[in-house]
Design a protein around this motif. Structure first.
Motif: not given
Length: 626
Positions: A165, A188-189, A192, A270, A274-275, A277-278, A304, A307
């Motif tokens: 990451s 990455i997420d 999800l 979500y 959380w969002e 952090q992506n 991850g 994506e």
């Protein structure tokens, strides 16, 4: 945010133990013979200093590029006279010679500042002294090229898991000297698809084990690296059943002393937590070379890397490549790669990756030596046990087809016909949260890795698991790319989990492995190929859950993630459907509640139905190679 740590999958040893052992090994002495070690406090734009270790080749006959590794795990051994036993992603890099840089990220071990789990990337334009992992990487590279002697002005960055990451963050608004990045299994997420949730379902076993051992606040180089948790039993299935609801964990075990666990309990959906952090929404205009790496059987971070590859492919015109092999999390860096569990791959796949892909990639882009790797996608075909290359991933020559559920446990590429359906047109089972389907036959308290490829006969025998299988294949069937569960299902509850697994069933006369110390019989072996969970209340939105209507059939489509697999002639293809997968996934109460606050009375049995009619066809969509 309170100071905490994030470790996505590592086997931990104490810093002092590592330092003492490393100094004594012949390998460390070889590194000492060829490299000079120095330690620095590198200033960031806000004045915070990050502890950085530099290994420079003693041979100064030519300038060298940098290989940068940024980590929250620590960069031992510490002290100018204590040397690592190996340098770089693999031992071949030390022989090849680069300038190797290891850095404790902000707020960890000997670095100053505050550590923030998955620190969000700040949008441009950023205030002059505002910092994130992207700016810290930029400032580190800027300092290195200006202050370390005999460098050629080129930098490569690599890392696995959280350092993966870090590598993705370093790619964003990158320093001009960064010429090659290899994010390997980056998270990455976390809601999800990576580590702590999948499609909104909480990954209880892994989250608990990591947070219990590694996420309590602590400071300095003396940090306890993975002190662990005393379960009082080797049986994780029993431990987590006895623990009760997720809401009990703080009262029984953590006493509200684990900040990250507390935060997760406050964000069941979500939301912005959380969002933000992506980082991929910031991954634009990446002009340097990128080598993405993933393992088909990575139990932590398979979402991850795929994506990341797709995001860079969409938004940037760089040389973006992906490698996927038959590995567990990080196995490409530390294992031969010839086997995983009871499955054999016919060659040392990880050694091939390290020597024929990874090293040549960095050698070419940082030293200008060798030939440029030409394949965009280098992927290992399991089942057929062969490396293949493609111009894109997924490959273009695939035909999306559906393996449909049939009456009497059948499975075929033919849609269910009215004449072949039973009077009911569905199959059903009772899902009981007090007797969940186990994730594995292993007796252990942590999830491990081998369950990702484990024989599924233990699950097929349960009454709360539906099983569909083809007739023995008359020819090989090769699938590539995404695998999508597409099912019509109903429940008598107001929420439900749906777990779908794709399985390769060996012929009854399949030979046993040689050697075979555990005496595993491979005849009718049910190899788990792919599996995923979907929490029903998120069918319309991960941000705004909605209750299910009891008895109402709903169509669910969710991604089991990519695979490249050859089902051999004589094998069967199998699909299993269930509603619990414990304790890898927490138990859904099967009532519409905040699972993190659910009471014992919220957990109820439910009757689950999966439909297989012409108007409600259920199955699994796969890309069949033409």
């Amino acid at each position: 945010m309170k100071r905490s740590t994030l470790v996505l999958a590592c086997v931990w040893v104490s810093v002092s133990f590592y330092s003492a052992i490393a100094q004594q090994t012949p390998a460390a002495q070889e590194v000492r013979a060829s490299y000079v070690k120095s330690e620095h406090l590198v200033p960031m734009r806000d004045g915070v200093k990050l502890f950085t270790i530099v290994y420079t080749p003693k041979d100064t006959s030519t300038p060298y590029p940098f290989m940068l590794h940024r980590t929250p795990y620590g960069s031992p051994p510490y002290g100018p006279d204590a040397y690592r036993a190996s340098l770089g992603p693999s031992p071949a890099f030390g022989t090849e010679k680069f300038i190797f840089v290891y850095q404790d990220v902000r707020g960890k071990f000997k670095s100053e500042g505050e550590f923030v789990v998955m620190r969000p990337i700040l949008p441009q334009p950023k205030p002059a002294k505002a910092t994130d992992e992207s700016t810290d990487t930029y400032d580190t590279i800027d300092w290195l090229v200006k202050n370390v002697a005999n460098n050629n002005g080129r930098v490569g960055q690599w890392g696995i898991s959280y350092p993966g990451s870090q590598t993705v963050w370093g790619m964003i608004d990158a320093h001009p000297a960064l010429k090659a990045s290899s994010p390997q299994a980056p998270a990455i997420d976390m809601f999800l698809g990576d580590d702590f949730h999948h499609n909104g379902a909480f990954r209880l076993m892994y989250t608990f084990s990591w947070l219990a051992g590694n996420a309590r606040p602590r400071a300095g180089v003396s940090e306890n690296r993975g002190g662990g948790f005393t379960y009082g039993t080797p049986d994780g299935y029993r431990f987590f059943l006895d623990a009760g609801t997720v809401a009990n964990i703080n009262e029984k075990y953590f006493n509200y002393s684990v900040p990250t666990w507390n935060e997760y309990m406050e964000h069941p959906n979500y939301d912005e937590y959380w969002e933000r952090q992506n980082p991929l929404k910031h991954a634009k205009n990446i002009t340097h070379a990128v080598l993405n790496v993933a393992g088909w059987f990575d139990a932590e971070d398979f979402y991850g890397p795929l994506e990341t590859y797709k995001a860079v492919e969409r938004t940037s015109g760089n040389k973006n490549r992906i490698v996927i092999g038959p590995w567990l999390h990080g196995g490409w860096a530390s294992m031969p790669g010839d086997a995983l569990g009871d499955i054999r791959f016919g060659s040392t796949t990880a050694e091939y990756y390290r020597n024929e892909i990874e090293l040549p990639f960095f050698r070419y882009h940082l030293k200008g030596q060798g030939t440029e790797p030409v394949a965009e996608a280098t992927v290992f075909e399991t089942g057929g046990n062969a490396w293949k290359t493609f111009e894109t991933w997924p490959p273009k020559n695939i035909d999306t087809r559906t393996l449909y559920f049939q009456a009497d446990g059948g499975l075929s590429f033919s849609a269910p016909a009215a004449a072949s359906t039973t009077a009911s047109g569905f199959d059903e089972y009772v899902s009981d949260p007090s007797r969940p389907v186990p994730w594995s036959t292993e007796t252990r308290t942590t999830q491990g890795h081998l369950w990702m490829i484990e024989d599924q006969r233990f699950a097929a025998a349960r009454p709360d698991v539906l099983v569909y299988r083809t007739e023995p294949l008359k020819d090989d069937v090769v699938i590539a790319g995404p695998i999508l569960a597409s099912i019509f299902a109903s429940t008598t509850g107001t929420d439900s989990d749906w777990i779908v697994k794709l399985i390769d069933v060996y012929p009854g006369d399949a030979p046993d492995n040689t050697p075979n110390p555990r005496g595993v019989r491979m005849g009718d072996f049910q190899m788990l190929l792919a599996g995923e969970v979907f929490r029903g209340k998120y069918r319309n939105s991960f941000a705004k859950p909605e209750p299910l209507v009891p008895g109402q059939a709903v169509k669910y489509e969710f991604d089991l993630r990519d695979r490249f697999h050859r089902f051999l002639k004589g094998h069967r293809i199998m699909v299993q459907v269930q509603s619990t997968w414990f304790p890898v996934i927490d138990r859904n109460p099967q009532t519409f509640v905040d699972v993190y606050k659910a009471k014992p009375s919220d957990f109820r049995k439910a009757t689950q139905r999966v439909y297989r009619t012409p108007t409600r066809p259920s199955g699994v969509k796969v890309g069949v190679v033409k």
